[in-house]
Each structure stands twice: as C-alpha cells, then as structure tokens.
Design an enzyme around this catalytic site. Structure first.
Site, PDB file in Angstrom:
ATOM      1  CG  ASP A 194      -1.952  -3.871   7.012  1.00 48.85           C
ATOM      2  OD1 ASP A 194      -1.045  -4.395   6.345  1.00 48.85           O
ATOM      3  OD2 ASP A 194      -2.372  -2.714   6.780  1.00 48.85           O
ATOM      4  N   GLY A 228       0.841  -1.189   0.000  1.00 50.08           N
ATOM      5  CA  GLY A 228       0.000   0.000   0.000  1.00 50.08           C
ATOM      6  C   GLY A 228       0.879   1.243   0.000  1.00 50.08           C
ATOM      7  CD  GLU A 274       3.436  -5.170   6.425  1.00 54.73           C
ATOM      8  OE1 GLU A 274       2.761  -5.180   5.386  1.00 54.73           O
ATOM      9  OE2 GLU A 274       4.167  -6.113   6.783  1.00 54.73           O
ATOM     10  N   GLY A 331       0.482  -4.712   1.000  1.00 51.55           N
ATOM     11  CA  GLY A 331      -0.804  -4.655   0.305  1.00 51.55           C
ATOM     12  C   GLY A 331      -0.841  -5.473  -0.963  1.00 51.55           C
TER      13      GLY A 331
END
Length: 381
Positions: free
Chosen positions: A151, A71, A143, A120
């Site tokens: 996530d 992301g 991350e 992502g």
C-alpha cells in the site's frame, strides 16, 4: 539538540540547523515502526515546513539500526479487534495523506536509508525527491505474507520499476540491498556507511531549496556499487518473462518451468514465498500494481485506501487478521489463509476491493489539489 515534533509525542524528533530540518524517527526498539502518533507528528512537520520560508531542506532518518520497518500493523489490528475497523481506516487515511504530501512536496527531502526500509517506511521515503541507500540497507514490501498488499502508494512506484521487476518485488516480498535499490530506481544515490555522517553534516550547512544544488552535494559522496552475482536484477529477462503473465497462477507456473534450468537461489525463494503468501493478497496486489501503471500517485493512493478499508473490515477475507496472528502475535508462522488456494479467489472478488465501501459513514480518500503528480523513478541499470 533534537526536540519532539509535537508536544504529546517524542516519537519524531526535530533537529534545527539553519534552514535545514532533520526529522528523526524515534522508536528504535520497534525498529521505528510508524505509530499513529508518528504519522501525526510527521504530517504536522511536513505541512508547516512547506509554508515556512525559513525552512529550505528536510532530512529524514531513523534512530538505531532501522530507518523504518513499516507501519505498526500490530497496533492497528489490535485496535480494530478492540474497537472497530474505523480506527484502522483513520490510521491509513492520515498515513496515505502524508504519503501524498511527500510525493508532491515543493521542497527537497533527503531520506537517509540506513538499515531496514519496509512497508510504511517506504511510504515516507521513496515518494521523496532524494533516497540515499547504503551497504546495510534492506528494502522490502512484505505485505502479501501478512494478508495485506503493498500500500502507501506502492502501486505507483513499483509499477514504474524496470520491466516487471515491481511485480516481483511486490508479490514475493523480496529483500533488496542498497545496490539493487539504486539499480532499479528506488534509491537515487548510494553512499557508503562511513561517509553518511559527513553527507549529513554537509546537507545541514545548505541554505538552498534548489534540487540541483542538493543533488550536487549528495553526488560528491555517492558511489556506483556493483550488483552481487546472485542479484535477481541480473536475470531481469527471466523476471520479465514470468512476472508479465496475466495471473498469479501463470506467474508461479512460469517460474517453476524456469527453475530447473536456472541455478539461481532467487527463483526457488520466489516460488516458496508465493506459495506461502495469502492467495487473496497475491491477487489483489497484482491487480493493484497493474492498475498503478496508468495512474497518478494520487489515484493510486485513493484506490489503495478503498482496498485497505475492505481489508480492515474483512469484507471479502480476514487474511490480514490471520497474518497478524501468525506472524506478529503467536509467531507460529503458519497462517491458515481463507480461501486457501489461488483458484478460489475469483476475479469478481478482486474487483470488489477497488469499489467504494458500503457504509454511510465511510468516505473516499479526499486529497488536496497539488501541482505535482508524483516522482519519476529513474533506474540506473
């Protein structure tokens, strides 16, 4: 000829071949990092094609040398600084809903994982039915080095990898190659790069939604690659011994005890990565993966949405903003985490990340009722 997925953005292109739709992530200069426009474009495609009887198969790939590098967290962090945390919350709400739709999709999706697959990028591929890795694939969930946590429903698929390999991958940000992805179950197939275009052409001629038929076509092009001698998967017993420990501190201590008797570089790299990562991120990531073992993909995404909203708000730590500064903006790669040590991140604080956000305008992630509870991860060790 590929056309834009939505009228307002050419960041997702769509190719039509009979009953197959090929979605092309089209931000090559940014390694196809997911922008808000891309997430919205993908969402429109997936929701409309699921109801369209003329569409039977979806192929997802990236333009250039990456599938998707994650992301666009720099965009999110900048928007939060300029506006408010609610921009970040909206971005992740839409992204997590997209992840959920992909994880429970009725029609087969084939993701062609050439190049970089991170963060992502894993969310729009690993949740799909078929994930085709190759010799230049590089997978990672980096991350914890950014002050974030794995996530996009990662607590669902990482917790279902062999033994405690998911904890190793999620906490250290270890980079996996295509052979390792296949062996641990993150990929369903491995196809050599020089045969990937032939596979794609064969899939475009398919006029079926039967997963067995699709799998049969991919099988014709796939190989069973050997793991490199240096692969950490060859030392799964050591990973299980260390990463099964209850706390991050105990994991690091166990690795340090193993290091003198193990000549493998991955142990040294893992210790170094854990020592450099955000202490808060490490603790919430471990708790998240452990929770994920007993949850459906929807339950994982709902919990992760609470967690990411707390991160965006800086409720208990502002490590995400410091990580973005050090890694993405100033690029000094010297983040000053706060609190700076694992011992200062108490269990009570970790538990708060799983709680509802104390804001009258905030809402839990509302997911539609769907017949599936997520994909099975099948290791090929």
């Amino acid at each position: 000829m590929a056309s834009p997925a939505t009228a307002d953005s050419d960041q997702v292109l769509v190719e039509t071949n009979g009953s197959t739709r090929t979605l092309i992530l089209n931000r090559p200069k940014q390694l196809n990092a997911l922008s808000s426009a891309m997430v919205t474009g993908l969402m429109k495609c997936f929701t409309s094609y699921e109801e369209d009887n003329a569409v039977k198969l979806l192929i997802v790939k990236g333009k250039g040398r990456a599938f998707c590098a994650g992301g666009d967290v720099a965009e999110v962090a900048q928007s939060i600084n300029n506006d408010s945390w609610k921009y970040g919350a909206d971005f992740f709400r839409t992204e997590f809903l997209l992840n959920y739709i992909i994880a429970t999709y009725r029609k087969p999706q084939v993701s062609l994982l050439t190049g970089i697959v991170m963060g992502g990028g894993a969310g729009v591929s690993i949740h799909g039915r078929f994930r085709v890795a190759t010799e230049n694939t590089v997978f990672a969930m980096p991350e914890t080095a950014l002050g974030l946590f794995p996530d996009i429903g990662a607590s669902y698929f990482l917790s279902r990898l062999p033994g405690f390999y998911g904890e190793y991958v999620g906490l250290t940000g270890a980079r996996l190659d295509g052979a390792e992805m296949l062996a641990c179950g993150l990929a369903t197939h491995f196809v050599h790069l020089n045969r990937m275009s032939l596979l794609e052409e064969s899939l475009k001629k398919v006029d079926a939604s039967d997963p067995f038929a699709i799998c049969g076509i991919i099988d014709q092009f796939s190989q069973q690659p050997s793991l490199k001698e240096s692969s950490a998967l060859n030392r799964l017993e050591i990973i299980n011994k260390c990463f099964s420990k209850r706390t991050v501190e105990e994991i690091i201590s166990a690795l340090e005890q193993e290091a003198p008797s193990v000549a493998d570089e991955w142990v040294t790299v893992a210790i170094k990565s854990l020592r450099k990562a955000s202490p808060t991120s490490l603790k919430i990531s471990l708790a998240s993966i452990r929770e994920g073992r007993l949850q459906t993909v929807g339950e994982c995404l709902r919990r992760e949405y609470r967690m990411v909203c707390h991160v965006m708000r800086g409720d208990f730590s502002r490590d995400f903003f410091e990580g973005c500064r050090a890694i993405l903006v100033d690029k000094d790669r010297n983040p000053k985490w706060m609190p700076p040590s694992l011992g200062q991140v108490h269990d009570g604080v970790v538990e708060k990340y799983f709680s509802k956000v104390d804001d009258p305008q905030w809402k839990d992630l509302n997911l539609p009722s769907r017949p599936s509870h997520g994909r099975r991860i099948v290791p090929k060790l």
